[in-house]
Design an enzyme around this catalytic site. Structure first.
Site, PDB file in Angstrom:
ATOM      1  N   GLU A   1      -4.293   9.617   5.039  1.00 19.42           N
ATOM      2  CA  GLU A   1      -3.708   8.171   4.368  1.00 19.42           C
ATOM      3  C   GLU A   1      -3.744   7.113   5.100  1.00 19.42           C
ATOM      4  O   GLU A   1      -3.383   7.092   6.361  1.00 19.42           O
ATOM      5  CB  GLU A   1      -2.238   8.474   4.154  1.00 19.42           C
ATOM      6  CG  GLU A   1      -1.845   7.332   3.139  1.00 19.42           C
ATOM      7  CD  GLU A   1      -0.220   7.337   2.888  1.00 19.42           C
ATOM      8  OE1 GLU A   1       0.039   6.729   1.847  1.00 19.42           O
ATOM      9  OE2 GLU A   1       0.434   8.092   3.560  1.00 19.42           O
TER      10      GLU A   1
ATOM     11  N   LYS B   1      -2.542 -15.181   0.658  1.00 14.50           N
ATOM     12  CA  LYS B   1      -3.206 -16.266   1.101  1.00 14.50           C
ATOM     13  C   LYS B   1      -4.779 -16.234   1.308  1.00 14.50           C
ATOM     14  O   LYS B   1      -5.194 -15.270   2.218  1.00 14.50           O
ATOM     15  CB  LYS B   1      -2.546 -17.041   2.318  1.00 14.50           C
ATOM     16  CG  LYS B   1      -1.076 -17.403   1.973  1.00 14.50           C
ATOM     17  CD  LYS B   1      -0.430 -18.104   3.175  1.00 14.50           C
ATOM     18  CE  LYS B   1       0.864 -18.294   2.824  1.00 14.50           C
ATOM     19  NZ  LYS B   1       1.875 -18.589   4.007  1.00 14.50           N
TER      20      LYS B   1
ATOM     21  N   GLU C   1      -1.840   4.005  10.736  1.00 16.21           N
ATOM     22  CA  GLU C   1      -0.978   3.077  10.122  1.00 16.21           C
ATOM     23  C   GLU C   1      -1.280   2.021  11.411  1.00 16.21           C
ATOM     24  O   GLU C   1      -1.015   2.274  12.477  1.00 16.21           O
ATOM     25  CB  GLU C   1       0.214   3.290  10.087  1.00 16.21           C
ATOM     26  CG  GLU C   1       1.456   2.482   9.658  1.00 16.21           C
ATOM     27  CD  GLU C   1       1.520   1.559   8.903  1.00 16.21           C
ATOM     28  OE1 GLU C   1       1.269   1.710   7.665  1.00 16.21           O
ATOM     29  OE2 GLU C   1       1.246   0.283   9.246  1.00 16.21           O
TER      30      GLU C   1
ATOM     31  N   PHE D   1       5.874   2.586  -2.164  1.00  8.64           N
ATOM     32  CA  PHE D   1       5.805   1.331  -2.886  1.00  8.64           C
ATOM     33  C   PHE D   1       5.459   1.561  -4.269  1.00  8.64           C
ATOM     34  O   PHE D   1       5.587   0.930  -5.161  1.00  8.64           O
ATOM     35  CB  PHE D   1       4.425   0.812  -2.125  1.00  8.64           C
ATOM     36  CG  PHE D   1       4.767  -0.514  -1.384  1.00  8.64           C
ATOM     37  CD1 PHE D   1       5.297  -0.424  -0.158  1.00  8.64           C
ATOM     38  CD2 PHE D   1       4.542  -1.867  -1.722  1.00  8.64           C
ATOM     39  CE1 PHE D   1       5.799  -1.163   0.962  1.00  8.64           C
ATOM     40  CE2 PHE D   1       5.063  -2.875  -0.713  1.00  8.64           C
ATOM     41  CZ  PHE D   1       5.525  -2.608   0.430  1.00  8.64           C
ATOM     42  N   GLU D   2       4.988   2.882  -4.554  1.00  7.96           N
ATOM     43  CA  GLU D   2       4.863   3.343  -5.984  1.00  7.96           C
ATOM     44  C   GLU D   2       6.239   3.235  -6.449  1.00  7.96           C
ATOM     45  O   GLU D   2       6.502   2.823  -7.866  1.00  7.96           O
ATOM     46  CB  GLU D   2       4.310   4.701  -6.161  1.00  7.96           C
ATOM     47  CG  GLU D   2       3.793   4.603  -7.843  1.00  7.96           C
ATOM     48  CD  GLU D   2       3.585   6.100  -8.222  1.00  7.96           C
ATOM     49  OE1 GLU D   2       2.752   6.330  -8.978  1.00  7.96           O
ATOM     50  OE2 GLU D   2       4.450   7.170  -7.868  1.00  7.96           O
TER      51      GLU D   2
ATOM     52  N   ASP E   1      -5.963   0.270  13.569  1.00  2.97           N
ATOM     53  CA  ASP E   1      -6.566  -0.215  12.315  1.00  2.97           C
ATOM     54  C   ASP E   1      -7.418   0.844  11.654  1.00  2.97           C
ATOM     55  O   ASP E   1      -8.559   1.270  12.274  1.00  2.97           O
ATOM     56  CB  ASP E   1      -7.258  -1.522  12.883  1.00  2.97           C
ATOM     57  CG  ASP E   1      -8.119  -2.438  11.311  1.00  2.97           C
ATOM     58  OD1 ASP E   1      -8.129  -1.708  10.655  1.00  2.97           O
ATOM     59  OD2 ASP E   1      -8.101  -3.639  11.921  1.00  2.97           O
TER      60      ASP E   1
ATOM     61  N   ASP F   1      -1.871  -3.963   1.574  1.00  4.07           N
ATOM     62  CA  ASP F   1      -1.446  -5.162   1.407  1.00  4.07           C
ATOM     63  C   ASP F   1      -2.509  -6.285   0.762  1.00  4.07           C
ATOM     64  O   ASP F   1      -3.521  -6.047   1.198  1.00  4.07           O
ATOM     65  CB  ASP F   1      -1.307  -5.648   2.808  1.00  4.07           C
ATOM     66  CG  ASP F   1      -0.024  -4.851   3.693  1.00  4.07           C
ATOM     67  OD1 ASP F   1       1.097  -4.835   2.993  1.00  4.07           O
ATOM     68  OD2 ASP F   1      -0.177  -4.552   4.777  1.00  4.07           O
TER      69      ASP F   1
ATOM     70  N   ASP G   1      -0.450  -2.059  -7.329  1.00  5.48           N
ATOM     71  CA  ASP G   1       0.437  -2.731  -8.342  1.00  5.48           C
ATOM     72  C   ASP G   1      -0.359  -4.132  -8.600  1.00  5.48           C
ATOM     73  O   ASP G   1       0.313  -5.003  -9.255  1.00  5.48           O
ATOM     74  CB  ASP G   1       1.798  -2.833  -8.185  1.00  5.48           C
ATOM     75  CG  ASP G   1       2.263  -3.338  -6.698  1.00  5.48           C
ATOM     76  OD1 ASP G   1       1.426  -3.596  -6.155  1.00  5.48           O
ATOM     77  OD2 ASP G   1       3.424  -3.557  -6.725  1.00  5.48           O
TER      78      ASP G   1
HETATM   79  C1  LIG Z   1       2.171  -2.349   1.236  1.00  3.93           C
HETATM   80  S1  LIG Z   1       2.512  -1.068   2.527  1.00  3.93           S
HETATM   81  C2  LIG Z   1       2.133   0.267   1.674  1.00  3.93           C
HETATM   82  C3  LIG Z   1       2.569   1.667   2.020  1.00  3.93           C
HETATM   83  C4  LIG Z   1       2.486   2.898   1.395  1.00  3.93           C
HETATM   84  N1  LIG Z   1       0.772   3.062   1.489  1.00  3.93           N
HETATM   85  C5  LIG Z   1       2.986   2.808   0.182  1.00  3.93           C
HETATM   86  O1  LIG Z   1       2.444   3.055  -0.678  1.00  3.93           O
HETATM   87  O2  LIG Z   1       4.207   3.038   0.330  1.00  3.93           O
HETATM   88  C6  LIG Z   1       0.777  -1.275   3.116  1.00  3.93           C
HETATM   89  C7  LIG Z   1       0.735  -0.723   4.725  1.00  3.93           C
HETATM   90  O3  LIG Z   1      -0.697  -0.542   5.095  1.00  3.93           O
HETATM   91  C8  LIG Z   1      -0.525  -0.947   6.359  1.00  3.93           C
HETATM   92  N2  LIG Z   1      -1.836  -1.520   6.921  1.00  3.93           N
HETATM   93  C9  LIG Z   1      -1.981  -2.852   6.680  1.00  3.93           C
HETATM   94  N3  LIG Z   1      -3.320  -3.172   7.163  1.00  3.93           N
HETATM   95  C10 LIG Z   1      -3.782  -1.967   7.864  1.00  3.93           C
HETATM   96  C11 LIG Z   1      -4.810  -1.600   8.637  1.00  3.93           C
HETATM   97  N4  LIG Z   1      -5.730  -2.302   8.885  1.00  3.93           N
HETATM   98  N5  LIG Z   1      -4.923  -0.228   8.933  1.00  3.93           N
HETATM   99  C12 LIG Z   1      -3.988   0.644   8.914  1.00  3.93           C
HETATM  100  N6  LIG Z   1      -2.838   0.276   8.315  1.00  3.93           N
HETATM  101  C13 LIG Z   1      -2.594  -0.988   7.771  1.00  3.93           C
HETATM  102  C14 LIG Z   1       0.685  -1.790   6.530  1.00  3.93           C
HETATM  103  O4  LIG Z   1       1.268  -1.905   8.019  1.00  3.93           O
HETATM  104  C15 LIG Z   1       1.727  -1.186   5.544  1.00  3.93           C
HETATM  105  O5  LIG Z   1       2.385  -0.171   6.236  1.00  3.93           O
END
Ligand SMILES: C[S@@+](CC[C@H](N)C(=O)[O-])C[C@H]1O[C@@H](n2cnc3c(N)ncnc32)[C@H](O)[C@@H]1O
Length: 212
Positions: free
Chosen positions: A43, A122, A68, A193-194, A95, A118, A154
């Site tokens: 994931e 911007k 994460e 988030f869902e 990353d 995410d 979404d």
């Molecule tokens: C909007 S949240 C969604 C979290 C989860 N997947 C959910 O649906 O509830 C996006 C997550 O992706 C992580 N994230 C953003 N860029 C990332 C990257 N390059 N590598 C790993 N995680 C990342 C953020 O820290 C955040 O926890």
């Protein structure tokens, strides 16, 4: 993302669930990471970890690696999985774009899950988006033949970009999207988030791709 206060376990109880991979290290060995040869699912961006917790409980025969970028979320979810003794979960803080392209062995992963990445609204932040051509290609590279990439968001505009990017930069085959089923309880959602989106009636776009 705010992380609510939870009772923290001592660090040594979290250690078995934390995977430390230096950025310049080569490909990991799944059997060394998990101590077995079961199928592996990844994931990307697990946030507060609902997907990992639920999936590892309901599918103990699968190894789940969460990737994460936020360290505090790695520890937050490590507490959740350690409290439940979910031995088929490992969490790496890095990353995901780098991890998938350089550190996950090619052709080794059953499913890559990318839920609610995410959107980085911007223009000047767009390069931080996870889902870009190299990432789509890396997903294809790590999947085994017949493996799947599962995506949900979404944000309709981002979903269109995800679809266009996958179509242009991979040979992955789009399958019919999974049906949205009514949630029976507060944990019966794909991810945190869902849950948030569906509780306020926001539409969720989903795609499933298969590697030929
Ligand atoms: C909007 S949240 C969604 C979290 C989860 N997947 C959910 O649906 O509830 C996006 C997550 O992706 C992580 N994230 C953003 N860029 C990332 C990257 N390059 N590598 C790993 N995680 C990342 C953020 O820290 C955040 O926890």
């Amino acid at each position: 993302m705010s992380v609510r206060r939870v009772i923290r376990l001592p660090r040594e109880q979290l250690t078995p669930y934390l995977l430390e991979v230096p950025p310049d290290a080569g490909a990991v060995s799944w059997s060394a990471v998990f101590g077995n040869d079961r199928p592996v699912e990844i994931e990307v961006g697990f946030g507060k970890g609902l997907f990992l917790v639920r999936s590892s409980q309901t599918r103990p025969e699968v190894n789940f690696l969460g990737v994460e970028i936020a360290r505090k979320l790695q520890f937050f979810v490590a507490n959740r999985v350690a409290k439940r003794n979910l031995h088929n979960v490992r969490l790496v803080c890095t990353d995901a774009r780098h991890f998938l392209s350089k550190q996950a062995p090619a052709g080794s992963v059953q499913t890559v899950h990318v839920y609610f990445p995410d959107p980085w609204w911007k223009q000047r932040h767009r390069k931080r988006r996870v889902f870009q051509p190299d990432f789509a290609a890396a997903c294809e590279q790590v999947l085994q033949s017949g493996g799947r990439l599962r995506v949900a968001t979404d944000v309709e505009a981002y979903f269109e970009i995800i679809q266009a990017t996958t179509a242009k930069h991979t040979t992955l085959i789009l399958e019919p999207p999974p049906a949205e089923k009514p949630a029976e309880n507060d944990l019966d959602y794909l991810s945190n988030f869902e849950r948030k989106a569906r509780k306020v009636g926001k539409p969720v776009w989903r795609a499933v791709y298969r590697k030929p």
